[in-house]
Design a protein around this motif. Structure first.
Motif, PDB file in Angstrom:
ATOM      1  N   UNK A 102       0.923  -1.322  -0.090  1.00 14.56           N
ATOM      2  CA  UNK A 102       0.051  -0.154   0.067  1.00 14.56           C
ATOM      3  C   UNK A 102       0.787   1.033  -0.042  1.00 14.56           C
ATOM      4  N   UNK A 103       2.056   1.113   0.122  1.00 11.68           N
ATOM      5  CA  UNK A 103       2.948   2.211   0.072  1.00 11.68           C
ATOM      6  C   UNK A 103       3.302   2.741  -1.189  1.00 11.68           C
ATOM      7  N   UNK A 104       3.439   1.828  -2.302  1.00 10.85           N
ATOM      8  CA  UNK A 104       4.249   1.976  -3.678  1.00 10.85           C
ATOM      9  C   UNK A 104       3.784   3.038  -4.354  1.00 10.85           C
ATOM     10  N   UNK A 105       2.571   3.198  -4.261  1.00  9.27           N
ATOM     11  CA  UNK A 105       1.847   4.429  -5.088  1.00  9.27           C
ATOM     12  C   UNK A 105       2.423   5.634  -4.617  1.00  9.27           C
ATOM     13  N   UNK A 106       2.411   5.902  -3.309  1.00  4.75           N
ATOM     14  CA  UNK A 106       2.876   7.066  -2.562  1.00  4.75           C
ATOM     15  C   UNK A 106       4.374   7.358  -2.813  1.00  4.75           C
ATOM     16  N   UNK A 107       5.092   6.096  -2.693  1.00  3.07           N
ATOM     17  CA  UNK A 107       6.439   6.375  -2.834  1.00  3.07           C
ATOM     18  C   UNK A 107       6.952   6.791  -4.256  1.00  3.07           C
TER      19      UNK A 107
END
Length: 439
Positions: A102-107
């Motif tokens: 769930x962090x990939x998009x943000x990063x």
């Protein structure tokens, strides 16, 4: 509208971040023409040395490259905070990192991690679970490689169901009826019907999404009637005594301990708990079964996809070597080793049909359909903001301080505001929600 996004970096969290950053930046000044790769990841629930052996084999195959794996704090929130602080710096001291799906998009949106277009080909991407690739893709480009996967599953007391002639439930109403029938016959005050994760945190969002989707709804968009019906059912599990009131404060480990002690008939959790239940001395060893999460009549089981990925920071000085390590750790060979030695679920469907030992093969054969059916949480750079907005509303509906309809209305307003943010607005990964009560 006067809402503000306030940066919340605690003194403890900042101290952890700085101490780890100092450690990472001390890039072994004694190294002589060797390449030192710093690999950051959370603690793995495995026997000591399992991952170390995999990394030493990589070093043997790549003379001159040394991998220093550094374990981050145990909680996901602390790991996210560490990355948010350090990846913004000019010298983060990280060459490869493990990131929650769930962090990939943000990063990726923040420019903290590189795309993997020159590391993993289009053909190679088709070898992973499609949902895991979808969650790791931003703006049409792959930014992380699926490392291991999870999905929500239903654990049940096989011995109790067999004793009273019940099959594993396929629908939520059937689960409630089966639990009530067994509770009434057992008359054990300690025994509970169904335990799950209802605490106000990410786990509640996962549980709620699984219920909502199995009712034919979804978030952030979806049929309001289906969403309300799902939330009403979640509340009814408590009011009708199928689930204890304590589920409103329960996380994965709380649920696991209760079920593992023999005090529950059903449990929603992640697959990691299976291995723990089968250990010597476990009260439920040999007494449990695994099944897909129930649905409603006419709908499919809708487990939430979980798992972790590997990504390469934009500012690493060793992108090529980090890419080589990333491909090695996600290769069929190493994923099979991780499955056998660590017990983490491979992200390559083909491995579920390979020559694994019998006890692994039977487990993976049972688990594979659930992983294949798993759906990612909303794939957006704003997911963490959405989750933080949803959690108090879902919790309010669960404990009864708001009706399901009122909670959904508030959730809808906050969701609309988040998704209306201008695309070029700079949003730090360590930003959290402001005072949403004004909405």
């Amino acid at each position: 509208m006067t809402n503000r996004w306030a940066v919340k970096i605690t003194a403890v969290g900042l101290g952890v971040c700085l101490s780890l950053a100092v450690s990472a930046c001390a890039q072994d000044s004694s190294s002589d023409a060797r390449t030192i790769l710093v690999f950051k990841h959370g603690k793995l629930a495995a026997r000591p040395g399992a991952l170390a052996a995999v990394l030493r084999e990589f070093e043997r195959r790549h003379p001159g490259v040394i991998v220093r794996d550094e374990v981050l704090p145990s909680t996901s929130d602390q790991q996210h905070q560490f990355y948010a602080v350090n990846l913004e710096s000019r010298n983060p001291g990280i060459d490869l990192l493990a990131a929650d799906l769930i962090w990939v998009q943000e990063f990726a949106r923040a420019g903290w991690i590189r795309d993997l277009e020159d590391v993993i080909t289009s053909a190679e991407r088709r070898e992973f679970f499609p949902a895991a690739v979808e969650a790791a893709t931003f703006a049409g480009r792959l930014y992380a490689a699926p490392w291991y996967v999870d999905a929500g599953v239903l654990f049940y007391r096989r011995d109790l169901l067999e004793r009273y002639g019940f099959p594993p439930p396929r629908t939520w109403p059937e689960l409630a009826r089966t639990a009530r029938a067994i509770l009434d016959r057992e008359r054990d005050p300690v025994l509970k019907g169904f335990v799950w994760q209802g605490k106000q945190y990410e786990g509640l969002v996962c549980t709620a999404l699984e219920l909502i989707r199995s009712y034919g709804g979804d978030l952030p968009a979806g049929d309001d009637t289906a969403i309300v019906e799902a939330l009403v059912f979640m509340r009814s599990l408590i009011t009708e005594g199928i689930s204890p009131q304590s589920v409103a404060t329960a996380d994965e480990e709380t649920s696991r301990h209760q079920f593992g002690a023999g005090h529950a008939i059903f449990m929603r959790n992640w697959p990691y708990a299976w291995t723990i239940f089968q250990r010597e001395g476990s009260p439920v060893r040999g007494k449990i079964g695994l099944a897909p999460l129930p649905s409603t009549p006419g709908q499919a089981s809708s487990p939430v996809l979980g798992g972790w990925t590997l990504a390469i920071p934009t500012r690493t000085a060793h992108a090529k070597e980090a890419g080589t390590l990333l491909k090695y750790l996600t290769s069929p060979e190493v994923q099979e080793t991780i499955a056998k030695e660590i017990g983490y679920n491979p992200t390559r469907p083909a491995l579920y049909r390979n020559n694994l030992p019998a006890h692994h093969r039977l487990w993976f054969e049972a688990l594979y359909p659930m992983l294949e059916a798993a759906k990612p949480r909303p794939v957006t750079p704003y997911y963490l903001m959405l989750s933080q907005a949803w959690q108090p509303e879902l919790s309010a509906a669960l404990v009864g301080t708001k009706s399901a309809t009122a909670a959904l209305a508030s959730l809808r307003r906050q969701t609309a505001y988040i998704l209306s943010l201008e695309a070029d607005w700079s949003v730090s990964a360590s930003t959290t929600l402001g005072d949403w009560r004004e909405l």
